[in-house]
Design a protein around this motif. Structure first.
Motif, PDB file in Angstrom:
ATOM      1  N   LEU A 126       0.800  -1.223   0.000  1.00  0.00           N
ATOM      2  CA  LEU A 126       0.000   0.000   0.000  1.00  0.00           C
ATOM      3  C   LEU A 126       0.834   1.275   0.000  1.00  0.00           C
ATOM      4  CD1 LEU A 126      -2.781   1.372   0.073  1.00  0.00           C
ATOM      5  CD2 LEU A 126      -2.577   1.341   2.571  1.00  0.00           C
ATOM      6  N   GLU A 127       1.779   1.392   0.907  1.00  0.00           N
ATOM      7  CA  GLU A 127       2.561   2.626   0.998  1.00  0.00           C
ATOM      8  C   GLU A 127       3.287   2.917  -0.314  1.00  0.00           C
ATOM      9  OE1 GLU A 127       1.963   1.122   5.157  1.00  0.00           O
ATOM     10  OE2 GLU A 127       2.391   0.228   3.212  1.00  0.00           O
ATOM     11  N   PHE A 128       3.787   1.885  -0.969  1.00  0.00           N
ATOM     12  CA  PHE A 128       4.512   2.066  -2.224  1.00  0.00           C
ATOM     13  C   PHE A 128       3.575   2.433  -3.371  1.00  0.00           C
ATOM     14  CE2 PHE A 128       6.821  -0.864   0.489  1.00  0.00           C
ATOM     15  CZ  PHE A 128       8.025  -0.194   0.608  1.00  0.00           C
ATOM     16  N   ARG A 129       2.402   1.808  -3.397  1.00  0.00           N
ATOM     17  CA  ARG A 129       1.410   2.113  -4.439  1.00  0.00           C
ATOM     18  C   ARG A 129       0.794   3.497  -4.229  1.00  0.00           C
ATOM     19  NH1 ARG A 129       3.110  -1.615  -7.617  1.00  0.00           N
ATOM     20  NH2 ARG A 129       2.317  -3.722  -7.375  1.00  0.00           N
ATOM     21  N   ALA A 130       0.711   3.946  -2.973  1.00  0.00           N
ATOM     22  CA  ALA A 130       0.076   5.227  -2.653  1.00  0.00           C
ATOM     23  C   ALA A 130       1.016   6.418  -2.796  1.00  0.00           C
ATOM     24  CB  ALA A 130      -0.466   5.181  -1.224  1.00  0.00           C
ATOM     25  N   ASP A 131       2.306   6.181  -2.797  1.00  0.00           N
ATOM     26  CA  ASP A 131       3.291   7.261  -2.849  1.00  0.00           C
ATOM     27  C   ASP A 131       3.544   7.682  -4.298  1.00  0.00           C
ATOM     28  OD1 ASP A 131       5.499   8.922  -2.783  1.00  0.00           O
ATOM     29  OD2 ASP A 131       6.750   7.538  -1.629  1.00  0.00           O
ATOM     30  N   PRO A 132       3.124   8.896  -4.678  1.00  0.00           N
ATOM     31  CA  PRO A 132       3.322   9.342  -6.066  1.00  0.00           C
ATOM     32  C   PRO A 132       4.782   9.404  -6.496  1.00  0.00           C
ATOM     33  CG  PRO A 132       1.733  10.752  -4.949  1.00  0.00           C
ATOM     34  CD  PRO A 132       2.354   9.862  -3.901  1.00  0.00           C
ATOM     35  N   THR A 133       5.722   9.419  -5.538  1.00  0.00           N
ATOM     36  CA  THR A 133       7.141   9.456  -5.906  1.00  0.00           C
ATOM     37  C   THR A 133       7.752   8.064  -6.038  1.00  0.00           C
ATOM     38  OG1 THR A 133       7.963   9.553  -3.621  1.00  0.00           O
ATOM     39  CG2 THR A 133       7.381  11.663  -4.683  1.00  0.00           C
ATOM     40  N   SER A 134       6.989   7.037  -5.721  1.00  0.00           N
ATOM     41  CA  SER A 134       7.488   5.664  -5.766  1.00  0.00           C
ATOM     42  C   SER A 134       7.399   5.100  -7.178  1.00  0.00           C
ATOM     43  CB  SER A 134       6.650   4.787  -4.826  1.00  0.00           C
ATOM     44  OG  SER A 134       6.917   3.415  -5.046  1.00  0.00           O
ATOM     45  N   PRO A 135       8.377   4.307  -7.585  1.00  0.00           N
ATOM     46  CA  PRO A 135       8.275   3.647  -8.889  1.00  0.00           C
ATOM     47  C   PRO A 135       7.125   2.631  -8.946  1.00  0.00           C
ATOM     48  CG  PRO A 135      10.249   2.901  -7.721  1.00  0.00           C
ATOM     49  CD  PRO A 135       9.636   4.000  -6.903  1.00  0.00           C
TER      50      PRO A 135
END
Length: 139
Positions: free
Chosen positions: A73-82
């Motif tokens: 979730l945190e990775f999918r929700a973070d607009p700066t994440s690949p």
């Protein structure tokens, strides 16, 4: 933690139990019943299903939901994440659900910490949705 007879390791107390953490999260986030979630979906909210693949395969899913396993979730929700998922936008209404509401309450609190201002969760989770006879589709 289960121990074998003769195991001499010291048992450490848990500072916060999972139950306590879920209760604190529920107190901080918006808790919606299935009827409220259905109304949110009609208004264009994004519904995020946090359950794992085997849970979806066994029970089905709410039509139109976006699958994001809780661990991502945190990775999918973070607009700066690949790994960002375009369906997750901090400016949009996002409603989360899991099987019974614990994981989704914790996840909603996490998204709030990440700057999601319009986040809620389905209290009672997929089980509450299905118990009311609301639409479910097979995966």
């Amino acid at each position: 933690m289960l121990r074998e007879p003769g195991d001499s390791r010291q048992e450490r107390p848990v500072a916060k139990s999972a139950k306590d953490m879920v209760a604190r999260a529920r107190a901080k986030v918006e808790n919606l019943d299935p009827a409220a979630v259905a109304a949110e979906l009609e208004r264009g909210a994004v519904l995020v299903d946090l359950r794992d693949h085997p849970e979806l395969a066994a029970a089905g899913r709410i039509p139109g939901s976006v699958h994001v396993p809780r661990g991502m979730l945190e990775f999918r929700a973070d607009p700066t994440s690949p790994y960002h998922d375009e369906a997750l936008d901090p400016t949009k209404r996002v409603v989360l659900h899991c099987a019974s509401g614990g994981r989704s309450a914790l996840a909603a609190a996490t998204l709030q910490e990440m700057g999601y201002a319009h986040v809620a969760h389905l209290d009672g989770g997929f089980a509450a949705w299905a118990e009311e006879g609301r639409p479910v589709e097979t995966v």
